[in-house]
Design a protein around this motif. Structure first.
Motif, PDB file in Angstrom:
ATOM      1  N   MET A 287       0.855  -1.178   0.000  1.00 16.93           N
ATOM      2  CA  MET A 287       0.000   0.000   0.000  1.00 16.93           C
ATOM      3  C   MET A 287       0.897   1.236   0.000  1.00 16.93           C
ATOM      4  SD  MET A 287      -2.807   1.443   2.743  1.00 16.93           S
ATOM      5  CE  MET A 287      -4.115   0.318   2.287  1.00 16.93           C
ATOM      6  N   TYR A 288       0.905   1.939  -1.110  1.00 15.13           N
ATOM      7  CA  TYR A 288       1.586   3.228  -1.167  1.00 15.13           C
ATOM      8  C   TYR A 288       0.760   4.224  -0.358  1.00 15.13           C
ATOM      9  CZ  TYR A 288       4.445   1.486  -5.084  1.00 15.13           C
ATOM     10  OH  TYR A 288       5.318   0.789  -5.879  1.00 15.13           O
ATOM     11  N   VAL A 289       1.421   5.000   0.483  1.00 14.49           N
ATOM     12  CA  VAL A 289       0.732   5.972   1.332  1.00 14.49           C
ATOM     13  C   VAL A 289       1.363   7.346   1.108  1.00 14.49           C
ATOM     14  CG1 VAL A 289       0.096   6.624   3.675  1.00 14.49           C
ATOM     15  CG2 VAL A 289       0.263   4.202   3.073  1.00 14.49           C
ATOM     16  N   ASN A 290       0.602   8.240   0.552  1.00 13.34           N
ATOM     17  CA  ASN A 290       1.103   9.603   0.327  1.00 13.34           C
ATOM     18  C   ASN A 290       1.117  10.336   1.666  1.00 13.34           C
ATOM     19  OD1 ASN A 290       1.600  12.268  -0.419  1.00 13.34           O
ATOM     20  ND2 ASN A 290       0.454  12.067  -2.324  1.00 13.34           N
ATOM     21  N   GLU A 291       2.293  10.728   2.116  1.00 14.95           N
ATOM     22  CA  GLU A 291       2.398  11.351   3.435  1.00 14.95           C
ATOM     23  C   GLU A 291       1.805  12.754   3.477  1.00 14.95           C
ATOM     24  OE1 GLU A 291       5.808  10.827   5.785  1.00 14.95           O
ATOM     25  OE2 GLU A 291       5.934   8.683   5.352  1.00 14.95           O
ATOM     26  N   LYS A 292       1.475  13.323   2.329  1.00 15.42           N
ATOM     27  CA  LYS A 292       0.711  14.575   2.333  1.00 15.42           C
ATOM     28  C   LYS A 292      -0.720  14.304   2.777  1.00 15.42           C
ATOM     29  CE  LYS A 292       1.858  15.392  -1.948  1.00 15.42           C
ATOM     30  NZ  LYS A 292       1.973  15.996  -3.314  1.00 15.42           N
ATOM     31  N   SER A 293      -1.216  13.109   2.519  1.00 15.81           N
ATOM     32  CA  SER A 293      -2.579  12.740   2.912  1.00 15.81           C
ATOM     33  C   SER A 293      -2.625  12.100   4.296  1.00 15.81           C
ATOM     34  CB  SER A 293      -3.173  11.759   1.891  1.00 15.81           C
ATOM     35  OG  SER A 293      -3.208  12.321   0.593  1.00 15.81           O
ATOM     36  N   VAL A 294      -1.566  11.357   4.646  1.00 10.36           N
ATOM     37  CA  VAL A 294      -1.498  10.667   5.944  1.00 10.36           C
ATOM     38  C   VAL A 294      -0.137  10.988   6.565  1.00 10.36           C
ATOM     39  CG1 VAL A 294      -1.858   8.471   7.138  1.00 10.36           C
ATOM     40  CG2 VAL A 294      -2.844   8.806   4.860  1.00 10.36           C
ATOM     41  N   PRO A 295      -0.002  12.181   7.157  1.00  7.52           N
ATOM     42  CA  PRO A 295       1.316  12.670   7.572  1.00  7.52           C
ATOM     43  C   PRO A 295       1.877  12.104   8.866  1.00  7.52           C
ATOM     44  CG  PRO A 295      -0.376  14.292   8.075  1.00  7.52           C
ATOM     45  CD  PRO A 295      -1.054  13.195   7.323  1.00  7.52           C
TER      46      PRO A 295
ATOM     47  N   ASP B 165      -1.214   1.582 -15.827  1.00  8.02           N
ATOM     48  CA  ASP B 165      -0.391   2.716 -16.258  1.00  8.02           C
ATOM     49  C   ASP B 165      -0.819   4.019 -15.579  1.00  8.02           C
ATOM     50  OD1 ASP B 165       1.107   1.082 -17.864  1.00  8.02           O
ATOM     51  OD2 ASP B 165       0.058   1.604 -19.717  1.00  8.02           O
ATOM     52  N   GLU B 166      -2.146   4.211 -15.459  1.00  4.10           N
ATOM     53  CA  GLU B 166      -2.645   5.421 -14.795  1.00  4.10           C
ATOM     54  C   GLU B 166      -2.219   5.455 -13.336  1.00  4.10           C
ATOM     55  OE1 GLU B 166      -6.841   6.868 -16.530  1.00  4.10           O
ATOM     56  OE2 GLU B 166      -6.816   4.731 -16.034  1.00  4.10           O
ATOM     57  N   LEU B 167      -2.286   4.300 -12.684  1.00  2.06           N
ATOM     58  CA  LEU B 167      -1.933   4.248 -11.269  1.00  2.06           C
ATOM     59  C   LEU B 167      -0.440   4.496 -11.057  1.00  2.06           C
ATOM     60  CD1 LEU B 167      -2.467   3.859  -8.334  1.00  2.06           C
ATOM     61  CD2 LEU B 167      -2.634   1.386  -8.701  1.00  2.06           C
ATOM     62  N   THR B 168       0.403   3.856 -11.864  1.00  2.00           N
ATOM     63  CA  THR B 168       1.841   4.093 -11.708  1.00  2.00           C
ATOM     64  C   THR B 168       2.187   5.552 -11.987  1.00  2.00           C
ATOM     65  OG1 THR B 168       2.199   3.287 -13.977  1.00  2.00           O
ATOM     66  CG2 THR B 168       2.530   1.720 -12.197  1.00  2.00           C
ATOM     67  N   ASP B 169       1.485   6.172 -12.931  1.00  7.26           N
ATOM     68  CA  ASP B 169       1.713   7.587 -13.217  1.00  7.26           C
ATOM     69  C   ASP B 169       1.326   8.452 -12.020  1.00  7.26           C
ATOM     70  OD1 ASP B 169       2.403   9.718 -15.172  1.00  7.26           O
ATOM     71  OD2 ASP B 169       0.291  10.253 -14.964  1.00  7.26           O
ATOM     72  N   LYS B 170       0.208   8.115 -11.378  1.00  8.81           N
ATOM     73  CA  LYS B 170      -0.218   8.847 -10.185  1.00  8.81           C
ATOM     74  C   LYS B 170       0.807   8.704  -9.057  1.00  8.81           C
ATOM     75  CE  LYS B 170      -5.312   8.958 -10.306  1.00  8.81           C
ATOM     76  NZ  LYS B 170      -5.548  10.221  -9.573  1.00  8.81           N
ATOM     77  N   VAL B 171       1.325   7.483  -8.897  1.00 10.94           N
ATOM     78  CA  VAL B 171       2.291   7.229  -7.833  1.00 10.94           C
ATOM     79  C   VAL B 171       3.567   8.029  -8.069  1.00 10.94           C
ATOM     80  CG1 VAL B 171       3.817   5.467  -6.859  1.00 10.94           C
ATOM     81  CG2 VAL B 171       1.379   4.970  -7.169  1.00 10.94           C
ATOM     82  N   VAL B 172       4.065   8.000  -9.294  1.00  8.96           N
ATOM     83  CA  VAL B 172       5.286   8.728  -9.623  1.00  8.96           C
ATOM     84  C   VAL B 172       5.117  10.224  -9.380  1.00  8.96           C
ATOM     85  CG1 VAL B 172       6.800   9.416 -11.524  1.00  8.96           C
ATOM     86  CG2 VAL B 172       6.158   7.018 -11.250  1.00  8.96           C
ATOM     87  N   LYS B 173       3.926  10.739  -9.698  1.00  9.81           N
ATOM     88  CA  LYS B 173       3.661  12.175  -9.530  1.00  9.81           C
ATOM     89  C   LYS B 173       3.194  12.532  -8.122  1.00  9.81           C
ATOM     90  CE  LYS B 173       2.397  12.950 -14.382  1.00  9.81           C
ATOM     91  NZ  LYS B 173       1.282  13.281 -15.326  1.00  9.81           N
ATOM     92  N   GLU B 174       3.076  11.516  -7.245  1.00  5.99           N
ATOM     93  CA  GLU B 174       2.558  11.707  -5.881  1.00  5.99           C
ATOM     94  C   GLU B 174       1.173  12.343  -5.901  1.00  5.99           C
ATOM     95  OE1 GLU B 174       5.285  13.145  -2.842  1.00  5.99           O
ATOM     96  OE2 GLU B 174       6.973  12.694  -4.162  1.00  5.99           O
ATOM     97  N   ASP B 175       0.382  11.954  -6.883  1.00  4.07           N
ATOM     98  CA  ASP B 175      -0.979  12.463  -7.053  1.00  4.07           C
ATOM     99  C   ASP B 175      -1.971  11.394  -6.624  1.00  4.07           C
ATOM    100  OD1 ASP B 175      -3.205  13.930  -7.831  1.00  4.07           O
ATOM    101  OD2 ASP B 175      -3.074  13.289  -9.937  1.00  4.07           O
ATOM    102  N   PHE B 176      -1.911  11.003  -5.344  1.00  4.02           N
ATOM    103  CA  PHE B 176      -2.760   9.929  -4.834  1.00  4.02           C
ATOM    104  C   PHE B 176      -2.838  10.046  -3.316  1.00  4.02           C
ATOM    105  CE2 PHE B 176       1.479   8.470  -4.179  1.00  4.02           C
ATOM    106  CZ  PHE B 176       1.433   7.590  -3.112  1.00  4.02           C
ATOM    107  N   ASP B 177      -3.784   9.328  -2.739  1.00  2.36           N
ATOM    108  CA  ASP B 177      -3.829   9.192  -1.278  1.00  2.36           C
ATOM    109  C   ASP B 177      -3.228   7.852  -0.870  1.00  2.36           C
ATOM    110  OD1 ASP B 177      -5.179  11.654  -0.867  1.00  2.36           O
ATOM    111  OD2 ASP B 177      -7.108  10.705  -1.284  1.00  2.36           O
ATOM    112  N   LEU B 178      -3.898   6.779  -1.340  1.00  2.00           N
ATOM    113  CA  LEU B 178      -3.444   5.418  -1.094  1.00  2.00           C
ATOM    114  C   LEU B 178      -3.465   4.668  -2.417  1.00  2.00           C
ATOM    115  CD1 LEU B 178      -5.738   4.591   1.995  1.00  2.00           C
ATOM    116  CD2 LEU B 178      -3.398   5.481   2.086  1.00  2.00           C
TER     117      LEU B 178
END
Length: 286
Positions: free
Chosen positions: A53-61, A167-180
């Motif tokens: 589970m990738y967790v964007n620390e901007k969303s879950v700091p 592909d869309e999900l990996t792009d979001k992850v690379v750009k840190e444009d996601f929550d989880l």
């Protein structure tokens, strides 16, 4: 690359002759069907491919919030229901096949009460909704997402599941444009430093930063003594259990399958092509 849901049909029709277990991942619900196919040999794999589970620390700091997420997930249910037991619970970057796994660091237990306490301590806003993005072509991960959303909802974390292409999900992850986000990752059973540097070092997709972790990774990179490397990784695992930058869920024992017309080839995650010069492919019958 074919989606996992299409591999059984492709093997049966002869469109493909074999898979690389960790790349062409066969869904657990198709194991019995493929094992019964005439002319197809199957090989049981090791638990190498782990769903993280990738967790964007901007969303879950707050680390306490991330620990709460980890405690809220019923990993054993994921393994039994989605994999039919063909996998293992994993909570970290080292599965049971890794020589560097620190067995003193136990996977987070399923503990809803503890998750709720941590969220309260960390001041989690129960009105907030997180989006959990998953690759639409992987049925097991898609099902896991809904189980996880239900688990998190029961401790006070609202989650909306978003099905998008890989592909869309990996792009979001690379750009840190996601929550989880949920994605499978195959960690090398040999020294996994390159993978760990990507997930934990500067510029990682979760926005995680811990100077002690960066120092430990640098020390591993400079070390040649295997016992010292193991000790450094052991220390790293203790830190990551507290910071929870990227919870792991489970590692699947991926199934390998090969058509009998391919002689000399054995599906496996590493070293599969080392003897490719010796493979023989028989012609298909008319």
């Amino acid at each position: 690359m074919l989606p996992g849901s299409a591999l059984a049909d492709a093997l049966e029709s002869g469109e493909i002759d074999m898979n690389i277990p960790s790349a062409g991942v066969i869904p657990a619900e198709d194991y019995e069907r493929i094992e019964g196919m005439r002319g197809v040999t199957t090989v049981g794999g090791q638990p190498l491919t782990t769903v993280f589970m990738y967790v964007n620390e901007k969303s879950v700091p707050d680390a306490r919030q991330r620990k709460a997420i980890s405690y809220a997930i019923d990993r054993r249910k994921l393994v039994s229901k989605l994999l039919g037991g063909a996998g293992e619970v994993v909570d970290g970057y080292f599965s049971s096949v890794s020589p560097y796994r620190n067995n003193a660091v136990k996977p987070a237990a399923y503990d809803r009460a503890r998750a709720k306490r941590l969220l309260k301590e960390a001041g989690w806003d129960g009105r907030k909704t997180l989006t959990l993005s998953v690759p639409s072509g992987d049925d097991a991960i898609r099902q896991a997402a809904y189980i996880i959303a239900d688990n998190l909802g029961k401790v006070g974390i609202k989650v909306n599941v978003e099905n998008i292409s890989f592909d869309e999900l990996t792009d979001k992850v690379v750009k840190e444009d996601f929550d989880l986000g949920l994605l499978p990752v195959t960690m090398t059973p040999v020294n996994p430093l390159p993978d760990l540097a990507y997930f934990l070092g500067a510029g990682n997709p979760n926005g995680y930063r811990n100077e002690k972790v960066i120092d430990l990774l640098a020390a591993v990179g400079a070390e040649v003594d295997e016992e010292k490397i193991k000790s450094l990784y052991g220390e790293l695992q203790h830190i990551l259990a507290e910071d929870v930058p990227m919870p792991a869920l489970y590692a699947a024992k991926a199934l390998g399958a090969v058509n009998g017309r391919v002689v000399g080839a054995t599906p496996k995650d590493f070293g599969m092509f080392i003897n490719v010069q010796d493979w023989t492919v028989r012609r298909r019958e008319a």
